[in-house]
Write an enzyme that holds these catalytic residues in place. Sequence first.
Site, PDB file in Angstrom:
ATOM      1  N   CYS A 129      11.954 -37.849 -10.847  1.00 51.13           N
ATOM      2  CA  CYS A 129      10.625 -38.463 -10.985  1.00 51.13           C
ATOM      3  C   CYS A 129       9.902 -38.588  -9.650  1.00 51.13           C
ATOM      4  CB  CYS A 129      10.715 -39.815 -11.687  1.00 51.13           C
ATOM      5  SG  CYS A 129      11.687 -41.015 -10.785  1.00 51.13           S
TER       6      CYS A 129
ATOM      7  N   GLU B 168      18.190 -42.522  -5.447  1.00 50.67           N
ATOM      8  CA  GLU B 168      17.198 -42.242  -4.404  1.00 50.67           C
ATOM      9  C   GLU B 168      17.703 -42.620  -3.020  1.00 50.67           C
ATOM     10  OE1 GLU B 168      13.551 -44.330  -5.338  1.00 50.67           O
ATOM     11  OE2 GLU B 168      14.621 -46.041  -6.132  1.00 50.67           O
TER      12      GLU B 168
ATOM     13  N   GLY C  73      14.993 -40.096  -7.553  1.00 47.12           N
ATOM     14  CA  GLY C  73      13.759 -40.472  -6.857  1.00 47.12           C
ATOM     15  C   GLY C  73      13.729 -39.694  -5.555  1.00 47.12           C
ATOM     16  N   THR C  74      13.200 -38.488  -5.635  1.00 48.76           N
ATOM     17  CA  THR C  74      13.330 -37.602  -4.475  1.00 48.76           C
ATOM     18  C   THR C  74      12.363 -37.947  -3.334  1.00 48.76           C
ATOM     19  OG1 THR C  74      12.011 -36.074  -5.793  1.00 48.76           O
ATOM     20  CG2 THR C  74      14.364 -35.601  -5.600  1.00 48.76           C
ATOM     21  N   ASN C  75      11.404 -38.838  -3.595  1.00 46.38           N
ATOM     22  CA  ASN C  75      10.564 -39.278  -2.465  1.00 46.38           C
ATOM     23  C   ASN C  75      11.423 -40.093  -1.505  1.00 46.38           C
ATOM     24  OD1 ASN C  75       8.384 -38.215  -3.862  1.00 46.38           O
ATOM     25  ND2 ASN C  75       7.833 -40.173  -4.786  1.00 46.38           N
ATOM     26  N   ASP C  76      12.092 -41.109  -2.069  1.00 44.72           N
ATOM     27  CA  ASP C  76      12.943 -41.941  -1.209  1.00 44.72           C
ATOM     28  C   ASP C  76      14.180 -41.178  -0.747  1.00 44.72           C
ATOM     29  OD1 ASP C  76      11.905 -44.561  -0.624  1.00 44.72           O
ATOM     30  OD2 ASP C  76      11.846 -44.857  -2.790  1.00 44.72           O
TER      31      ASP C  76
ATOM     32  N   GLY D 158      -7.825  -7.437   4.442  1.00 41.96           N
ATOM     33  CA  GLY D 158      -8.653  -7.494   5.654  1.00 41.96           C
ATOM     34  C   GLY D 158      -8.040  -8.233   6.829  1.00 41.96           C
TER      35      GLY D 158
ATOM     36  N   TYR E 127      15.233 -33.308 -17.804  1.00 42.19           N
ATOM     37  CA  TYR E 127      13.764 -33.259 -17.726  1.00 42.19           C
ATOM     38  C   TYR E 127      13.278 -33.394 -16.289  1.00 42.19           C
ATOM     39  CZ  TYR E 127      13.981 -38.315 -17.089  1.00 42.19           C
ATOM     40  OH  TYR E 127      14.267 -39.556 -16.599  1.00 42.19           O
TER      41      TYR E 127
ATOM     42  N   MET F 147      -5.254  -7.438   8.572  1.00 34.94           N
ATOM     43  CA  MET F 147      -4.676  -6.584   9.614  1.00 34.94           C
ATOM     44  C   MET F 147      -5.561  -5.358   9.844  1.00 34.94           C
ATOM     45  SD  MET F 147      -0.701  -7.013   8.704  1.00 34.94           S
ATOM     46  CE  MET F 147      -0.953  -6.600   7.018  1.00 34.94           C
TER      47      MET F 147
ATOM     48  N   ARG G  63      -3.241   3.083   8.536  1.00 35.78           N
ATOM     49  CA  ARG G  63      -3.591   1.824   7.870  1.00 35.78           C
ATOM     50  C   ARG G  63      -2.392   0.904   7.730  1.00 35.78           C
ATOM     51  NH1 ARG G  63      -6.688   3.275   2.512  1.00 35.78           N
ATOM     52  NH2 ARG G  63      -7.730   1.292   2.879  1.00 35.78           N
TER      53      ARG G  63
ATOM     54  N   SER H 129      17.717 -40.972 -12.807  1.00 33.92           N
ATOM     55  CA  SER H 129      16.478 -40.279 -12.470  1.00 33.92           C
ATOM     56  C   SER H 129      16.433 -40.174 -10.948  1.00 33.92           C
ATOM     57  CB  SER H 129      15.274 -41.067 -12.994  1.00 33.92           C
ATOM     58  OG  SER H 129      14.104 -40.383 -12.654  1.00 33.92           O
TER      59      SER H 129
ATOM     60  N   LYS I  94       0.837  -1.195   0.000  1.00 32.24           N
ATOM     61  CA  LYS I  94       0.000   0.000   0.000  1.00 32.24           C
ATOM     62  C   LYS I  94       0.876   1.251   0.000  1.00 32.24           C
ATOM     63  CE  LYS I  94      -3.870  -0.124   2.233  1.00 32.24           C
ATOM     64  NZ  LYS I  94      -4.295  -0.752   3.435  1.00 32.24           N
TER      65      LYS I  94
ATOM     66  N   ARG J 221       5.729 -47.017 -13.039  1.00 34.42           N
ATOM     67  CA  ARG J 221       5.889 -47.888 -11.863  1.00 34.42           C
ATOM     68  C   ARG J 221       5.236 -49.230 -12.182  1.00 34.42           C
ATOM     69  NH1 ARG J 221       4.823 -42.717  -8.990  1.00 34.42           N
ATOM     70  NH2 ARG J 221       6.327 -42.444  -7.313  1.00 34.42           N
TER      71      ARG J 221
ATOM     72  N   HIS K  35       0.874 -43.736  -0.498  1.00 29.36           N
ATOM     73  CA  HIS K  35       0.448 -44.442  -1.698  1.00 29.36           C
ATOM     74  C   HIS K  35      -0.846 -43.862  -2.256  1.00 29.36           C
ATOM     75  CE1 HIS K  35      -1.253 -47.777  -4.024  1.00 29.36           C
ATOM     76  NE2 HIS K  35      -0.013 -47.855  -4.438  1.00 29.36           N
TER      77      HIS K  35
ATOM     78  N   ARG L 255      -3.405  -1.637  -6.163  1.00 24.49           N
ATOM     79  CA  ARG L 255      -2.562  -2.818  -6.016  1.00 24.49           C
ATOM     80  C   ARG L 255      -2.907  -3.798  -7.123  1.00 24.49           C
ATOM     81  NH1 ARG L 255      -5.470  -4.968  -0.494  1.00 24.49           N
ATOM     82  NH2 ARG L 255      -7.495  -5.323  -1.407  1.00 24.49           N
TER      83      ARG L 255
HETATM   84  C1  PEP Z   1      10.940 -41.806  -5.485  1.00 19.66           C
HETATM   85  O1  PEP Z   1      11.354 -42.445  -4.536  1.00 19.66           O
HETATM   86  O2  PEP Z   1      11.057 -40.584  -5.571  1.00 19.66           O
HETATM   87  C2  PEP Z   1      10.235 -42.476  -6.595  1.00 19.66           C
HETATM   88  C3  PEP Z   1       9.888 -41.819  -7.673  1.00 19.66           C
HETATM   89  O3  PEP Z   1       9.890 -43.770  -6.423  1.00 19.66           O
HETATM   90  P1  PEP Z   1       8.656 -44.271  -5.519  1.00 19.66           P
HETATM   91  O4  PEP Z   1       7.878 -43.078  -5.109  1.00 19.66           O
HETATM   92  O5  PEP Z   1       7.874 -45.205  -6.354  1.00 19.66           O
HETATM   93  O6  PEP Z   1       9.362 -44.941  -4.388  1.00 19.66           O
HETATM   94 MG    MG Z   2      11.519 -44.600  -4.772  1.00 17.03          MG
END
Ligand code: PEP
Ligand code: MG
Length: 885
Positions: free
Chosen positions: A837, A750, A771-774, A102, A857, A104, A93, A769, A24, A559, A453, A337
Amino acid sequence: MSAKKYVYDFEEGNAKMKFILGGKGSNLAEMTKLGFPVPPGYTISTEACNIYSKTGKLPEGLEKEAKEHQNKLEKKIKKQLGDTNDPLLLSVRSGAAFSMPGMMDTVLNLGLNDVTIEGLIRQTENDRFAYDAYRRFLMMFSDIVLKVDKNKFERELREMKKKRGVKQDTELTAEDLKVLVNIYKEIVKEETGEEFPKDPEDQLKKAISAVFESWNNSRAKTYRKEYKISDDLGTAVNIQAMVFGNKGNDSATGVAFTRDPGTGENKIFGEYLTNAQGEDVVAGVRTPKTLVELKEEMPGVYNELIEAMKKLEKHYRDMQDVEFTIEQGKLYMLQTRTGKRTAAAALKIAVDMVKEGLITEEIAIKRIDPSQLDQLLHPRIDPKAELDVLATGLPASPGAASGEVVFDADTAEEEGKAGKKVILVRWETTPDDIHGVIAAQGVLTVHGGMTSHAAVVARGMGKPCVAGCEALKLDMEKQLFEVNGTTIKAGDIISIDGSLGRVILGEAPLIPPSVSIDFQTILKWADKYRKLGVRANADTPEDAKKAREFGAEGIGLCRTEHMFFGDERLPLVQQMILSETNEEREKVLEKLLPHQRRDFEGIFEAMSGLPVTIRLLDPPLHEFLPNFTDLRVELTEMKLKGANKDEIMAKERLLHKVRAETETNPMLGLRGCRLGIIYPGIYRMQVKAIMEAASNVKKKGFKPVVEIMIPLVSHLNELVIMRKEVEKTVESVLADCGTNISYKVGTMIELPRAALTADEIAEFADFFSFGTNDLTQTTFGFSRDDAEAKFLAKYLEDKVLPVNPFEVLDQKGVGKLIKIACKLARKTKSDIKLGICGEHGGEPSSIDFCHKNGFTYVSCSPFRVPLARLAAAQAAIDVEGDTTK
Ligand code: PEP
Ligand code: MG
């Protein structure tokens, strides 16, 4: 040393200073600079707020500095605060760097007391106006600064209107308002034990502190959390000479947008009230009129306003949301704004503005919030609908759905086949439930997090999912759940909102998704600028087709375990696991092979000409077996009922095997390539199915591009063994089929050890690739299945962690491992293909990280592909000089 500067006159600032002056303040300064009719004023910086938040005191020197600016203001306007003859009144203000509408506090008409009001009456010769301003000031100041319940004042106002037999505030006379003023003062005395503060300077100091305090009220905190606005930014305070929209029927106040914020249409959209002050419009005291009426009521001012709005939009090169006041026929601009807008409006405005030559394609791309696009790709709940929200869980997969509650996957499938819409409600889902998930409109789980899952599968299918809704008290036996006093039985209708995590009673009205022309235009532009490839995580031919429609340039993760479920396959998989000998196992695997081959054929056909990365089996085998406790109950029942001896023996054997397969830490157990080494037949069968499928579709004229991926490698030797096995099988299949198909063998990175030894591993991998989850699970040591439900929510609430690392890549820790891995891998193979992935492949800030680190990618669920295309382009574009960002 010169003193620190905390206060800026409007003439001193500009639009680029929003982190110091707030949105503002910086825009008031910009408008002042541009010559718009802005009442004069000054801004106290956000830095002063941060000091106040930390110490509970205004910073040293601030009061003196503010006083100097106050004196300047008084000279400019030729009025003084507290002057008994012609008092200056102020508005105080809030205004942070990012607009928090709204959330604050604001105090208007500051400077009034029993003496100054007489001066105001003398100057304006309008005692009704003066008392209207005074009663408003008393209420606002008491509510915000003195913390007296606002309802007490509102009740008295209602009573007065009732007594006088009038409906509108504007119908009350000066005398009525004077009576109200006295009642209000009494309320303050009763509630605080003290008189209402009379000294205008004291009022001002208190109001400034109260606005700073409002940065940390619970509304503002919740808003910041929702919109991921940092708590450290603080709010500025804008102190400005009051102008009055409540001076009679030639005065008014309103808000307006330069384009329609709902549709994006290029037409001015606004509302106003005659004889009113700003809060009346927002608080809905009276129903506002549309600007069309202003054109008739005050045509001159209307034209001036439209002109000003056009100029502002042109200057800012974005849709503006303005506040204005008309005081006795004179227009004042009180705020401008960047206007908030729906996703559809954002796309339309961006595309239109490029066509109008206002902005470039790059700026248009940068302007769209990728996470907002989710709204357009899934059906969503009509925002205008009134809802009975039962509980809130994690927003695990966006979109919304309604249906009858079912408590198991088989029933979901049965009812789904019979054409019913169902919502599958489970403690958590296991891969066993996949058929139920497919049949259901949406999934609701009590446990599990964003990468559980249920969430991964639902996102992949574009189905809504609310996970980790711990408020549900589930009774599977009675087929019901209780939540906050309501009981929902099987067959009752609920709705889930996977975008916000809401569980709603009954059928909520839905709005269907649409990929508009504007959306397609923006994506086409995005494709021109992005460097990153965008692939999809897809496990079925249908998902592959959908992904291609959304612009995926291949599959980054197929998968294969999801193909092991379903009526025909699961019994075979169970038989395979229960096999006593290798021979027995091989026989069952032979029976599974045609099923896998068929799936791969469909996927290769759908992705003809584009790479398909197929990951060999990853999860622990016991995930395919029945639940141990259920089996034990069944066995006991069989014995009690005197079932056949052979059947009992078979059940006992199954129970024994399930127990033997059960691991304490299955996520760290026999899974990934470890399975490939212990049971080589499984991977052999999968590779055979892949290559036979590729060969078959090639013969039909399709172009399969095969990439085989080995999961969960931690040591080079695992990959060496697996690669040899894969190559042996491929060569023999190709020889049998008489075809020649090139293929790649790569691995997932991973596990931390794989990242740290990526130079060795790269020698045997054609691609990586991540596997950033694991990798997140193993770097943090947080279980993917439990962390979100057990402690992560609290961690986020208490700011132990800034964001959920399973959603947003932890660039400092997990990202460091990825950077190390990239560097090491490139030392061995300078042009190695690098992808991601894990779920982060569809998250904008993580996509930016992948771009900066030269990935080939990103891969994400099909419904996130458009979002990833846009985020990848945004990462590649560095837009300078866009003052609205
Ligand atoms: C991961 O681990 O990032 C992955 C892509 O494999 P998943 O989720 O199936 O373990
Ligand atoms: Mg995995």
